[in-house]
Motif scaffolding. Structure first.
Motif, PDB file in Angstrom:
ATOM      1  N   SER A  39       0.844  -1.199   0.000  1.00  0.00           N
ATOM      2  CA  SER A  39       0.000   0.000   0.000  1.00  0.00           C
ATOM      3  C   SER A  39       0.878   1.247   0.000  1.00  0.00           C
ATOM      4  CB  SER A  39      -0.900   0.011   1.233  1.00  0.00           C
ATOM      5  OG  SER A  39      -0.123   0.077   2.416  1.00  0.00           O
ATOM      6  N   ALA A  40       0.230   2.416  -0.144  1.00  0.00           N
ATOM      7  CA  ALA A  40       0.962   3.682  -0.105  1.00  0.00           C
ATOM      8  C   ALA A  40       1.625   3.868   1.264  1.00  0.00           C
ATOM      9  CB  ALA A  40       0.013   4.841  -0.404  1.00  0.00           C
ATOM     10  N   TYR A  41       0.944   3.442   2.329  1.00  0.00           N
ATOM     11  CA  TYR A  41       1.517   3.597   3.668  1.00  0.00           C
ATOM     12  C   TYR A  41       2.752   2.720   3.833  1.00  0.00           C
ATOM     13  CZ  TYR A  41       1.737   4.497   8.661  1.00  0.00           C
ATOM     14  OH  TYR A  41       2.149   4.903   9.911  1.00  0.00           O
ATOM     15  N   SER A  42       2.707   1.519   3.289  1.00  0.00           N
ATOM     16  CA  SER A  42       3.857   0.628   3.351  1.00  0.00           C
ATOM     17  C   SER A  42       5.075   1.258   2.674  1.00  0.00           C
ATOM     18  CB  SER A  42       3.527  -0.710   2.687  1.00  0.00           C
ATOM     19  OG  SER A  42       4.650  -1.560   2.674  1.00  0.00           O
ATOM     20  N   ALA A  43       4.846   1.900   1.532  1.00  0.00           N
ATOM     21  CA  ALA A  43       5.944   2.555   0.815  1.00  0.00           C
ATOM     22  C   ALA A  43       6.514   3.723   1.617  1.00  0.00           C
ATOM     23  CB  ALA A  43       5.448   3.038  -0.547  1.00  0.00           C
ATOM     24  N   SER A  44       5.627   4.509   2.235  1.00  0.00           N
ATOM     25  CA  SER A  44       6.088   5.637   3.044  1.00  0.00           C
ATOM     26  C   SER A  44       6.867   5.164   4.269  1.00  0.00           C
ATOM     27  CB  SER A  44       4.898   6.491   3.500  1.00  0.00           C
ATOM     28  OG  SER A  44       4.409   7.286   2.457  1.00  0.00           O
ATOM     29  N   LEU A  45       6.395   4.092   4.908  1.00  0.00           N
ATOM     30  CA  LEU A  45       7.073   3.561   6.083  1.00  0.00           C
ATOM     31  C   LEU A  45       8.478   3.080   5.724  1.00  0.00           C
ATOM     32  CD1 LEU A  45       7.216   2.630   9.021  1.00  0.00           C
ATOM     33  CD2 LEU A  45       6.017   0.532   8.342  1.00  0.00           C
ATOM     34  N   ASN A  46       8.601   2.379   4.610  1.00  0.00           N
ATOM     35  CA  ASN A  46       9.927   1.902   4.182  1.00  0.00           C
ATOM     36  C   ASN A  46      10.864   3.074   3.897  1.00  0.00           C
ATOM     37  OD1 ASN A  46       9.223  -0.818   4.373  1.00  0.00           O
ATOM     38  ND2 ASN A  46       8.500  -0.911   2.254  1.00  0.00           N
ATOM     39  N   SER A  47      10.339   4.111   3.256  1.00  0.00           N
ATOM     40  CA  SER A  47      11.169   5.291   2.963  1.00  0.00           C
ATOM     41  C   SER A  47      11.588   5.993   4.247  1.00  0.00           C
ATOM     42  CB  SER A  47      10.400   6.260   2.065  1.00  0.00           C
ATOM     43  OG  SER A  47      10.133   5.687   0.812  1.00  0.00           O
ATOM     44  N   LEU A  48      10.652   6.096   5.183  1.00  0.00           N
ATOM     45  CA  LEU A  48      10.939   6.754   6.465  1.00  0.00           C
ATOM     46  C   LEU A  48      12.041   6.026   7.223  1.00  0.00           C
ATOM     47  CD1 LEU A  48       9.863   8.884   8.693  1.00  0.00           C
ATOM     48  CD2 LEU A  48       8.746   6.883   9.664  1.00  0.00           C
ATOM     49  N   LEU A  49      11.889   4.723   7.377  1.00  0.00           N
ATOM     50  CA  LEU A  49      12.867   3.949   8.149  1.00  0.00           C
ATOM     51  C   LEU A  49      14.233   3.953   7.479  1.00  0.00           C
ATOM     52  CD1 LEU A  49      10.662   0.911   9.259  1.00  0.00           C
ATOM     53  CD2 LEU A  49      11.311   2.935  10.599  1.00  0.00           C
ATOM     54  N   THR A  50      14.249   3.908   6.160  1.00  0.00           N
ATOM     55  CA  THR A  50      15.528   3.976   5.444  1.00  0.00           C
ATOM     56  C   THR A  50      16.225   5.303   5.701  1.00  0.00           C
ATOM     57  OG1 THR A  50      14.741   2.488   3.696  1.00  0.00           O
ATOM     58  CG2 THR A  50      16.623   3.905   3.169  1.00  0.00           C
ATOM     59  N   SER A  51      15.462   6.382   5.681  1.00  0.00           N
ATOM     60  CA  SER A  51      16.038   7.711   5.929  1.00  0.00           C
ATOM     61  C   SER A  51      16.570   7.834   7.354  1.00  0.00           C
ATOM     62  CB  SER A  51      14.985   8.794   5.675  1.00  0.00           C
ATOM     63  OG  SER A  51      14.588   8.819   4.320  1.00  0.00           O
ATOM     64  N   LEU A  52      15.836   7.292   8.322  1.00  0.00           N
ATOM     65  CA  LEU A  52      16.271   7.366   9.716  1.00  0.00           C
ATOM     66  C   LEU A  52      17.539   6.537   9.945  1.00  0.00           C
ATOM     67  CD1 LEU A  52      12.856   7.192  11.630  1.00  0.00           C
ATOM     68  CD2 LEU A  52      14.248   9.216  11.140  1.00  0.00           C
ATOM     69  N   VAL A  53      17.601   5.368   9.349  1.00  0.00           N
ATOM     70  CA  VAL A  53      18.802   4.537   9.467  1.00  0.00           C
ATOM     71  C   VAL A  53      20.006   5.255   8.868  1.00  0.00           C
ATOM     72  CG1 VAL A  53      19.911   2.425   8.627  1.00  0.00           C
ATOM     73  CG2 VAL A  53      17.611   2.322   9.583  1.00  0.00           C
ATOM     74  N   ASN A  54      19.815   5.893   7.726  1.00  0.00           N
ATOM     75  CA  ASN A  54      20.916   6.629   7.086  1.00  0.00           C
ATOM     76  C   ASN A  54      21.363   7.805   7.947  1.00  0.00           C
ATOM     77  OD1 ASN A  54      20.917   4.910   4.879  1.00  0.00           O
ATOM     78  ND2 ASN A  54      19.547   6.207   3.668  1.00  0.00           N
ATOM     79  N   SER A  55      20.413   8.491   8.583  1.00  0.00           N
ATOM     80  CA  SER A  55      20.759   9.639   9.429  1.00  0.00           C
ATOM     81  C   SER A  55      21.553   9.219  10.656  1.00  0.00           C
ATOM     82  CB  SER A  55      19.481  10.364   9.882  1.00  0.00           C
ATOM     83  OG  SER A  55      18.792  10.931   8.788  1.00  0.00           O
ATOM     84  N   ALA A  56      21.290   8.005  11.149  1.00  0.00           N
ATOM     85  CA  ALA A  56      21.934   7.542  12.379  1.00  0.00           C
ATOM     86  C   ALA A  56      23.430   7.315  12.224  1.00  0.00           C
ATOM     87  CB  ALA A  56      21.268   6.255  12.867  1.00  0.00           C
ATOM     88  N   THR A  57      23.932   7.313  10.999  1.00  0.00           N
ATOM     89  CA  THR A  57      25.376   7.138  10.798  1.00  0.00           C
ATOM     90  C   THR A  57      26.165   8.374  11.190  1.00  0.00           C
ATOM     91  OG1 THR A  57      25.214   7.858   8.484  1.00  0.00           O
ATOM     92  CG2 THR A  57      25.003   5.481   8.924  1.00  0.00           C
ATOM     93  N   ASN A  58      25.482   9.537  11.291  1.00  0.00           N
ATOM     94  CA  ASN A  58      26.217  10.759  11.630  1.00  0.00           C
ATOM     95  C   ASN A  58      25.473  11.689  12.581  1.00  0.00           C
ATOM     96  OD1 ASN A  58      24.273  12.034   9.951  1.00  0.00           O
ATOM     97  ND2 ASN A  58      25.581  11.693   8.162  1.00  0.00           N
ATOM     98  N   SER A  59      24.357  11.229  13.150  1.00  0.00           N
ATOM     99  CA  SER A  59      23.617  12.087  14.074  1.00  0.00           C
ATOM    100  C   SER A  59      22.941  11.242  15.149  1.00  0.00           C
ATOM    101  CB  SER A  59      22.561  12.895  13.324  1.00  0.00           C
ATOM    102  OG  SER A  59      21.783  13.663  14.229  1.00  0.00           O
ATOM    103  N   PRO A  60      23.008  11.671  16.431  1.00  0.00           N
ATOM    104  CA  PRO A  60      22.373  10.895  17.499  1.00  0.00           C
ATOM    105  C   PRO A  60      20.856  11.083  17.574  1.00  0.00           C
ATOM    106  CG  PRO A  60      23.389  12.846  18.401  1.00  0.00           C
ATOM    107  CD  PRO A  60      23.777  12.815  16.955  1.00  0.00           C
ATOM    108  N   PHE A  61      20.335  12.035  16.784  1.00  0.00           N
ATOM    109  CA  PHE A  61      18.899  12.313  16.810  1.00  0.00           C
ATOM    110  C   PHE A  61      18.431  12.751  15.431  1.00  0.00           C
ATOM    111  CE2 PHE A  61      15.977  15.970  16.761  1.00  0.00           C
ATOM    112  CZ  PHE A  61      14.796  15.344  17.137  1.00  0.00           C
ATOM    113  N   SER A  62      17.236  12.318  15.065  1.00  0.00           N
ATOM    114  CA  SER A  62      16.638  12.791  13.824  1.00  0.00           C
ATOM    115  C   SER A  62      15.126  12.584  13.875  1.00  0.00           C
ATOM    116  CB  SER A  62      17.218  12.048  12.612  1.00  0.00           C
ATOM    117  OG  SER A  62      16.691  12.568  11.405  1.00  0.00           O
TER     118      SER A  62
END
Length: 288
Positions: free
Chosen positions: A49-72
């Motif tokens: 679903s559209a929500y499934s796609a948004s959730l996957n994009s969100l989690l991917t972005s948060l994981v990527n941010s965690a490589t250089n920031s303690p909060f996002s």
């Protein structure tokens, strides 16, 4: 003729093995990925679903941010609206923060299958996502409370006095999201999720400290997790950070395991010494 290469006596190898086992067990007990609590929304979304796609994009972005920031924090509005936030413990290095968030995403994937919202608190990081509005909203609801044993010396009055000194010090650090303090072997830590303002963080932690004192009474150590902040207290290495997902003390489990290992190794060592003594005795008789 070359002399044989010297080797360590078996007793020395046994001692080295014992210390190695102790070190591995102690390291494992303080892992940032130790589970503390988790929860999922009862509302489900459909696969693909559209929500499934948004959730996957969100989690991917948060994981990527965690490589250089303690909060996002992040909100997506397309193809479906969803918000997410993570917060790593203030003393974690970037590599450990990144590992913790990746682990959180993996655990939430198993814990909250097809759930619209999910939250997970590990020892070293916090992760939450939902389609409801929660970013920047103070949440002082009690999620988890554990009041543990003191584990330190002295009477209960002295222990509680030192605990309250540490908690008072944490409350005074009003310009920090991550706070640590220590007094006479009592150690405390408090932290807020970074989407709160400093004023909201202060309000949340002061409330958590008051609840901790009131709910745990004359107990030296424990945890109190609210929706957007927490307070944890340890006494001489015993208490909150040693608890596992089932609420029992990992430190106690480690001590029991080590006691068994020590007993086994000691028994084997005694047998080796005994047979070595018999061998020398027999060799001495043969030499006469």
């Amino acid at each position: 003729m070359t002399s044989p290469t010297p080797s360590l006596p078996l007793s020395s190898l046994l001692i080295l093995l014992l210390f190695s086992l102790f070190h591995v067990s102690l390291t494992a007990s303080t892992s940032p990925t130790t589970y503390i609590y988790g929860g999922c929304s009862h509302i489900k979304y459909s696969q693909n679903s559209a929500y499934s796609a948004s959730l996957n994009s969100l989690l991917t972005s948060l994981v990527n941010s965690a490589t250089n920031s303690p909060f996002s924090k992040l909100t997506l509005t397309s193809p479906a609206t969803i918000s997410g936030v993570y917060q790593c413990r203030g003393d974690l290095p970037e590599s450990s923060c990144s590992t913790c968030i990746r682990n959180s995403v993996s655990q939430l994937g198993s814990l909250c299958v097809n759930s619209v919202g999910g939250v997970l608190q590990l020892d070293g990081c916090f992760l939450k996502y939902d389609n409801a509005t929660f970013l920047g909203v103070e949440d002082k609801s009690v999620v988890l409370k554990r009041c543990g044993g003191g584990g330190g010396g002295g009477d209960s009055g002295e222990l509680v006095s030192r605990r309250d000194q540490v908690l008072g010090y944490l409350a005074s650090l009003s310009e920090s999201y991550y706070r640590v303090g220590e007094s006479g072997g009592v150690k405390g830590v408090g932290q807020c999720v970074g989407d709160l303002s400093l004023g909201e963080c202060q309000d949340c932690l002061v409330y958590a400290i008051q609840r901790f004192k009131g709910d745990c009474g004359p107990v030296g150590s424990g945890d109190l997790f609210l929706g957007k902040c927490y307070v944890r207290v340890m006494v001489d290495g015993h208490g909150s950070s040693w608890y596992g997902s089932n609420g029992s003390s990992q430190d106690d489990e480690i001590e029991r395991t080590l006691a068994i290992l020590v007993g086994l190794i000691a028994g084997i060592a005694l047998l080796i010494v005994f047979f070595a003594f018999l061998r020398r005795l027999c060799d001495g008789k043969d030499g006469k």
